[in-house]
Write an enzyme that holds these catalytic residues in place. Structure first.
Site: not given
Ligand code: NAP
Length: 316
Positions: A234, A236, A265, A283
């Site tokens: 959770i 990066r 991402e 995210h």
């Protein structure tokens, strides 16, 4: 004072910003373009940027005498801002620690439980009308209660995850951090991540992103993990070597993974999407209205302190 807010905000945050500043509220939800990044530094006194607004050293180099004096980041993670370059240019940076802690820890536990209990896979089976009914050996996952939890990065969010693991699920806690922590429950600090990884059922990543932690979690960590264990990220995306994770999952080196963040991402590799052993969230760490509103207010606390010549509450 001229303020740029780089994304659409919850209404109370937008209203407070408009009341206190000559505010431009950007209507797009995409990261600032190369030109917009430079305009932000050149034409505004203060900016509220967020994830993927890439204020790199080059952007600061291209605007040698920026009008902007503060980047009040919306979010605790600020690895998209080159803080050293900002400081050299006379631009302060603040973030929103604390406001995000519980929501992100909740997301970690969501992923941990979903991954352990094959929840996403099961949901897909039901939606595909492929469920043929309960039986004693149907979709057996990993038991969570009482298992071994490893936390990489025992800061605010790491400790909130450990707290949930210990008090909520009776888990034993191990961790890696740069310093010892004085915690109200038993928690063993390991000398390095591989040593921790070898002794967990669930390994959760909660370190900040940036050059120092780039690919901190890679093949040696996956090789050390037991083959039934799950990796939860959770933090990066680029803290983890995504290609190495795919190999570890495809070869059964680890049992599963739960991801909220991705190395490139919002690109998510097809190889990950093809694996039933991975739970993929977009995210969602802090994605509740209360938390996003609290984050916006915290960023505004910093902006107003700057406007009023007071010390910045959350300087980084
Ligand atoms: P924090 O309180 O600063 O905690 C960071 C922890 O990481 C600290 O325990 C620190 O050790 C440890 N650490 C830092 N560098 C390390 C290294 N190289 N090796 C081992 N440990 C290291 O930060 P936080 O508020 O918990 O947030 C952590 C990160 O979560 C943020 O930076 C952000 O990127 C991410 N995040 C993600 C979401 C999401 O939506 N998924 C939401 C919020 C935050 P020491 O304590 O010894 O210094």
């Amino acid at each position: 004072m001229k303020l740029l807010i780089t994304r659409v905000m919850p209404d109370p945050v937008a209203a407070r910003a408009t009341a206190g500043f000559d505010a431009d509220l950007r209507a797009e939800n995409t990261p600032l373009s190369a030109e917009e990044l430079r305009v932000a530094l050149r034409d505004y006194d203060v900016v509220m940027p967020t994830l993927r607004d890439a204020f790199s050293a080059q952007v600061f180099a291209d605007v040698p005498a920026p009008r902007a004096r503060l980047l009040a980041n919306f979010g605790v993670g600020f690895n998209h801002i080159d803080v050293a370059a900002a400081q050299a240019a006379g631009v302060a940076v603040t973030n929103t620690p604390g406001a995000v802690t519980d929501a992100t820890a909740d997301t970690a536990m969501t992923l941990l439980l979903m991954s352990a209990r094959r929840a996403a896979e099961g949901e897909r089976i039901v939606r595909a009308n492929a469920w043929d009914g309960w039986h004693p050996t149907q979709m057996l996952g990993q038991h969570v209660t009482g298992k071994r939890l490893g936390v990489v990065g025992m800061g605010r969010i790491g400790q909130a995850i450990a707290r949930r693991g210990h008090y909520g699920f009776g888990m034993s806690v191990g961790y890696v951090a740069r310093s010892d922590k004085d915690l109200p429950y038993p928690a063993k600090r390991f000398a390095n991540i591989e040593a921790l990884a070898a002794e967990v059922d669930f390994l959760v990543i909660a370190v900040p992103g940036g050059a120092e932690t780039h690919h901190l979690i890679g093949a040696p960590v996956f090789e050390a993990m037991p083959d039934h264990s799950h990796l939860i990220n959770i933090a990066r995306g680029d803290v983890m070597d995504e290609a190495a994770l795919i190999v570890a999952l495809e070869t059964g080196q680890i049992g599963g993974a739960g991801l909220d963040v991705y190395e490139f991402e919002p690109e998510v590799p097809a190889a990950l999407k093809a694996l039933d052993t991975v739970t993929l969230l977009p995210h969602l760490g802090t994605a509740t209205l209360e938390v996003r509103t609290a984050m916006g207010h915290m960023a505004l606390d910093n902006l107003e302190a700057f406007r009023d010549g007071k010390p910045l509450p959350n300087a980084v």
